[in-house]
Design an enzyme around this catalytic site. Structure first.
Site, short mmCIF file in Angstrom:
data_model
loop_
_atom_site.label_atom_id
_atom_site.label_comp_id
_atom_site.label_asym_id
_atom_site.label_seq_id
_atom_site.Cartn_x
_atom_site.Cartn_y
_atom_site.Cartn_z
CE1 TYR A 143 -3.64 2.55 0.51
CE2 TYR A 143 -2.45 3.27 2.46
CZ TYR A 143 -3.46 3.47 1.53
OH TYR A 143 -4.27 4.57 1.63
CG ASP A 231 5.67 3.70 1.13
OD1 ASP A 231 5.89 4.32 2.20
OD2 ASP A 231 4.53 3.56 0.65
CE LYS A 259 0.52 4.80 8.36
NZ LYS A 259 0.57 3.99 7.17
C1 LIG Z 1 0.03 4.50 5.77
C2 LIG Z 1 0.86 4.30 4.57
C3 LIG Z 1 0.86 5.21 3.50
C4 LIG Z 1 -0.10 6.36 3.43
O1 LIG Z 1 0.10 7.30 4.44
P1 LIG Z 1 -1.12 8.27 4.85
O2 LIG Z 1 -0.51 9.18 5.87
O3 LIG Z 1 -2.19 7.40 5.38
O4 LIG Z 1 -1.53 9.00 3.62
C5 LIG Z 1 1.76 5.02 2.46
N1 LIG Z 1 2.61 3.99 2.47
C6 LIG Z 1 2.64 3.08 3.48
C7 LIG Z 1 3.64 1.97 3.43
C8 LIG Z 1 1.76 3.20 4.54
O5 LIG Z 1 1.75 2.28 5.50
#
Ligand SMILES: *Cc1c(COP(=O)(O)O)cnc(C)c1O
Length: 431
Positions: A143, A231, A259
């Site tokens: 994701y 990511d 995060k």
């Molecule tokens: C949570 C997440 C996102 C998106 O971040 P948001 O702050 O929710 O937009 C992107 N990449 C990874 C791996 C994530 O866990």
């Protein structure tokens, strides 16, 4: 605030679609009435009815010190008194960028944004702009936020909702996105701008990268001149002081963060070498912007979190999670149910099964376990006993530095009881 969870849920559903501002929070895949949180403290959240839970959601990884950590609260309160947003540079954003660059080797510049979605979306634009190429490769079940081009074969809430991608995303928007199975290095060609990967896949429950997967991906990118994008929205500043690069010894070209670095406020960031970042506006032709980017409250919160995290804290959290993962699998297995708790540093997953099974290596294997309908009753059996897991089988458990030995032991006792309840109620029941 004296209304019940049910009353809040009904009011929420009337004015907010599904009653939630992000579908991962929905109880749709587990059923039942969600708890509405009134407050949090350390490892705990307390709902509007006054029930307190040991919390393993921890804002899906945004919280690593635990809720309402006093140093973070103080930093935010202090920053708020100085003004919350100006539309001009502030010291906080420089200090946070310096701190990030200092921790992650090879990271020379970062641009702050307001979410992980924005970070990844911007990094992809930068990769395309810098290489002059169009195609992006992502992995099935990873994701990367909800931007159009990346909302294809995504995990987390998308998997939980049973959607392959999303309505409203045009075929044109995903035409330049290729999807490959996780843990298999795809053969690239010179049309590829970048390969985007979660260094530890943590949105299809937990899937660890196989030995050599990330380094082989690095080599394949180099062979064709594609950029490697980590990511690290979950792994960044959680896996280790220097994130996935330090943990695995593989250096990407671009990093995406979110995060943990917001300390519970909305922050994301993307970065890389000075040379690559020189393509960004105002220096270069790749446009990217944000009214609240580098917001003073958010940078103050992020700085106070990073200040509390050094190698010792990461070692402590990794050791705690390693023990807890083993003990949790044992506690659940005592019922006859099979539990897999794959863990990488402080990240851990939880799969339930009726038969012994190997840890999933890709989305297909993760899905077959996440869809076996054991998680739903287990989730509720835990919640009824005061332990809050994420309301979806595709999420991982977030253990924070605030979870005490006592909290973890209590969780193990509860898990053993919950597993027994699941086993006894599923005896003779059709699967
Ligand atoms: C949570 C997440 C996102 C998106 O971040 P948001 O702050 O929710 O937009 C992107 N990449 C990874 C791996 C994530 O866990």
């Amino acid at each position: 605030m004296s209304a019940s969870n049910l009353e809040w849920f009904e009011r929420a559903q009337s004015v907010i679609p599904g009653g939630v501002d992000s579908p991962v929070r929905s109880f749709r895949s587990v059923g039942g009435t969600p708890y509405t949180v009134a407050s949090g403290s350390g490892a705990y959240v307390t709902d509007v009815e006054g029930t307190t839970y040991i919390d393993y959601v921890q804002s899906y990884g945004a919280s690593i010190l635990g809720h309402a950590e006093p140093r973070v609260v103080q930093a935010i309160a202090h920053a708020a008194q100085l003004g919350t947003t100006f539309g001009a540079p502030t010291p906080g954003e420089v200090l946070l960028a310096e701190e990030m660059v200092q921790r992650v080797s090879g990271l020379e510049q970062v641009r702050l944004v307001s979410s992980g979605t924005e970070a990844v979306m911007s990094a992809v634009r930068l990769a395309r702009g810098a290489t002059g190429r169009s195609t992006i490769v992502k992995f099935d079940g990873c994701y990367h936020g909800h931007s159009d081009a990346l909302l294809v074969a995504a995990g987390s809430g998308v998997a939980q909702m049973g959607l392959a991608g999303s309505a409203g995303v045009t075929s044109g928007a995903v035409a330049n996105t290729r999807v490959a199975p996780y843990n298999v290095v795809p053969t690239l060609d010179s049309s590829i701008a970048a390969v985007l990967v979660e260094p530890v896949a943590a949105n299809m429950n937990l899937v660890a990268p196989g030995e050599g997967f990330l380094s082989a991906l690095r080599a394949e990118c180099d062979r064709v001149g594609a950029l490697l994008i980590f990511d690290e929205v979950i792994t960044g500043f959680r896996l280790a002081r220097g994130g996935a690069e330090e943990f695995f010894g593989v250096t990407p070209d671009l990093w995406c963060f979110g995060k943990v670095i917001g300390g519970g406020l909305p922050v994301g960031a993307f970065g890389g070498s000075r040379e690559l970042l020189s393509h960004l506006a105002p220096n270069g032709p790749v446009y990217q912007a944000g009214t609240l980017s580098g917001n003073p409250l958010a940078t103050a919160a992020g700085l106070s979190v990073l200040a509390a995290l050094d190698t010792a804290q990461y070692n402590e959290l990794s050791a705690t999670v390693s023990n807890f993962a083993t003990q949790l699998a044992d506690a659940i297995s005592s019922s006859g149910l099979v539990a897999l708790t794959p863990h990488v540093g402080p990240l851990m997953g939880l799969y339930l099964s009726l038969e012994p099974v190997a840890a999933p290596k890709n989305f297909l294997e993760a899905t077959s376990l996440c869809e076996n309908s054991l998680y739903r009753p287990f989730f509720h059996a835990m919640l009824r006993r005061g332990v809050a897991l994420a309301p979806g089988a595709y999420e991982i458990l977030f253990v924070s530095l605030a979870h005490s030995t006592n909290d973890l032991e209590r969780t193990l006792d509860v898990a053993a009881e919950a597993a027994l309840e699941v086993v006894s109620s599923s005896v003779g029941a059709p699967t």
